[in-house]
Scaffold this motif. Structure first.
Motif, PDB file in Angstrom:
ATOM      1  N   LYS A 203       0.818  -1.213   0.000  1.00 26.04           N
ATOM      2  CA  LYS A 203       0.000   0.000   0.000  1.00 26.04           C
ATOM      3  C   LYS A 203       0.852   1.263   0.000  1.00 26.04           C
ATOM      4  O   LYS A 203       0.328   2.367   0.063  1.00 26.04           O
ATOM      5  N   VAL A 204       2.167   1.114  -0.033  1.00 20.90           N
ATOM      6  CA  VAL A 204       3.090   2.239  -0.119  1.00 20.90           C
ATOM      7  C   VAL A 204       3.996   2.035  -1.322  1.00 20.90           C
ATOM      8  O   VAL A 204       4.097   0.930  -1.854  1.00 20.90           O
ATOM      9  N   ALA A 205       4.642   3.114  -1.744  1.00 22.56           N
ATOM     10  CA  ALA A 205       5.429   3.054  -2.975  1.00 22.56           C
ATOM     11  C   ALA A 205       6.926   3.095  -2.732  1.00 22.56           C
ATOM     12  O   ALA A 205       7.697   3.343  -3.650  1.00 22.56           O
ATOM     13  N   GLN A 206       7.361   2.851  -1.486  1.00 24.81           N
ATOM     14  CA  GLN A 206       8.791   2.866  -1.171  1.00 24.81           C
ATOM     15  C   GLN A 206       9.331   1.441  -1.128  1.00 24.81           C
ATOM     16  O   GLN A 206       8.744   0.579  -0.486  1.00 24.81           O
ATOM     17  N   ARG A 207      10.441   1.216  -1.781  1.00 29.32           N
ATOM     18  CA  ARG A 207      11.062  -0.103  -1.696  1.00 29.32           C
ATOM     19  C   ARG A 207      11.928  -0.184  -0.449  1.00 29.32           C
ATOM     20  O   ARG A 207      12.310   0.826   0.139  1.00 29.32           O
ATOM     21  N   ARG A 208      12.260  -1.415  -0.056  1.00 30.73           N
ATOM     22  CA  ARG A 208      13.082  -1.631   1.139  1.00 30.73           C
ATOM     23  C   ARG A 208      14.543  -1.293   0.848  1.00 30.73           C
ATOM     24  O   ARG A 208      15.183  -0.566   1.585  1.00 30.73           O
ATOM     25  N   ALA A 243      11.109   3.477   3.877  1.00 28.82           N
ATOM     26  CA  ALA A 243      12.237   2.576   4.121  1.00 28.82           C
ATOM     27  C   ALA A 243      13.529   3.318   4.417  1.00 28.82           C
ATOM     28  O   ALA A 243      14.278   2.958   5.313  1.00 28.82           O
ATOM     29  N   ASP A 244      13.816   4.379   3.658  1.00 23.77           N
ATOM     30  CA  ASP A 244      15.123   5.029   3.808  1.00 23.77           C
ATOM     31  C   ASP A 244      15.044   6.411   4.428  1.00 23.77           C
ATOM     32  O   ASP A 244      16.057   7.066   4.627  1.00 23.77           O
ATOM     33  N   GLY A 245      13.845   6.917   4.762  1.00 23.90           N
ATOM     34  CA  GLY A 245      13.711   8.212   5.399  1.00 23.90           C
ATOM     35  C   GLY A 245      13.664   9.391   4.445  1.00 23.90           C
ATOM     36  O   GLY A 245      13.347  10.501   4.854  1.00 23.90           O
ATOM     37  N   CYS A 246      14.000   9.162   3.172  1.00 26.94           N
ATOM     38  CA  CYS A 246      13.979  10.235   2.195  1.00 26.94           C
ATOM     39  C   CYS A 246      12.551  10.478   1.724  1.00 26.94           C
ATOM     40  O   CYS A 246      11.937   9.599   1.122  1.00 26.94           O
ATOM     41  N   MET A 247      12.018  11.633   2.012  1.00 25.75           N
ATOM     42  CA  MET A 247      10.679  11.963   1.577  1.00 25.75           C
ATOM     43  C   MET A 247      10.692  12.749   0.270  1.00 25.75           C
ATOM     44  O   MET A 247       9.663  12.941  -0.358  1.00 25.75           O
ATOM     45  N   HIS A 248      11.870  13.266  -0.114  1.00 29.03           N
ATOM     46  CA  HIS A 248      12.016  14.021  -1.348  1.00 29.03           C
ATOM     47  C   HIS A 248      13.328  13.598  -2.012  1.00 29.03           C
ATOM     48  O   HIS A 248      14.231  13.081  -1.356  1.00 29.03           O
TER      49      HIS A 248
END
Length: 255
Positions: A203-208, A243-248
């Motif tokens: 349900k999210v678009a961030q990979r691990r 996953a990595d904290g980067c929002m931008h």
């Protein structure tokens, strides 16, 4: 500490490691390459940069693709693995395969030729693919966030897994493998030791991470509008699912 200068892979591991190598002379680098060839310590077979135009061997710099009788051409998609120099004798010529099995002539200076094993460079590209239902996905090596998938199936192709994600408005991304993958699922109404999970929806678009896992997974996210992407980022911030904290984007000039 290591006695060789080749890293294992791009995978940073669970603790986020950095790999550092000493800058050394050409002679020391070649010596290290020979050690790696003997003990098989290279992860992907590339001993020299992808598309390298020259290779130092001792005090000699060989121009790749140059020299009499050389048919090999430099390509950004190829790299050179193990290499060895062969000097022609007065009465006979020694073939590259006799000195280094699987190698070919890539350069020649005078009566000395350079024999190298050629390798395909590891892929680091991101591709955009269209599923059968018309939804666009951006796919790259990696997996979705750990323990965040909400649906698992045995579908082991991009087309089948993309179709499932297309049909589900909550699905923002998925990862899949062409292998037959499964895991034990005991805390369930229908417990099993082999719950099929070749296809996993998120349900999210961030990979691990870039780690493709033992089954070589691809992570694909839906391409969405800027508004929808921002909404997803806010959900990740509130749930802590990034996953990595980067929002931008790294180095972003505006937000």
């Amino acid at each position: 500490l290591y006695k060789v200068a080749q890293r294992r892979s791009l995978d940073v591991g669970a603790s986020g490691r950095q790999f550092c190598r000493k800058t050394v002379s050409a002679e020391a680098e070649q010596e290290d390459i020979e050690v790696q060839y003997l003990n098989g310590s290279s992860a992907d077979g590339c001993m020299h940069p992808c598309g390298a135009g020259s290779v130092p061997m001792g005090n000699v710099e060989f121009s790749i693709g140059a020299g009499a009788g050389i048919e090999y051409e430099v390509s950004a998609d190829m790299c050179l693995g193990n290499c060895a120099t062969v000097k022609a004798g007065l009465l006979q010529t020694v073939s590259c395969s006799a000195v280094l099995p699987g190698s070919e002539k890539v350069s020649k200076i005078g009566n000395t030729k350079l024999c190298c094993v050629t390798e395909v460079c590891p892929s680091t590209t991101t591709t955009t693919t269209t599923s059968a239902t018309g939804e666009n996905f951006k796919c790259e090596d990696g997996q979705g966030p750990a323990f965040a998938s909400y649906r698992h199936t045995g579908d082991n192709s991009f087309e089948a897994c993309a179709a499932l994600c297309d049909e589900d408005s909550e699905c923002k991304s998925f990862d899949f493998t062409e292998a037959n993958s499964s895991h034990p699922e005991l805390l369930s109404l229908t417990p099993t030791l082999q719950k099929k999970d070749s296809c996993r929806l998120y349900k999210v678009a961030q990979r691990r991470s870039l780690d493709v896992g033992a089954s070589g997974r691809q992570f694909c996210r839906k391409t969405v509008s800027a508004e929808a992407e921002q909404e997803d980022i806010e959900v990740q911030y509130l749930t802590g699912s990034s996953a990595d904290g980067c929002m931008h984007p790294c180095g972003a000039g505006s937000v």
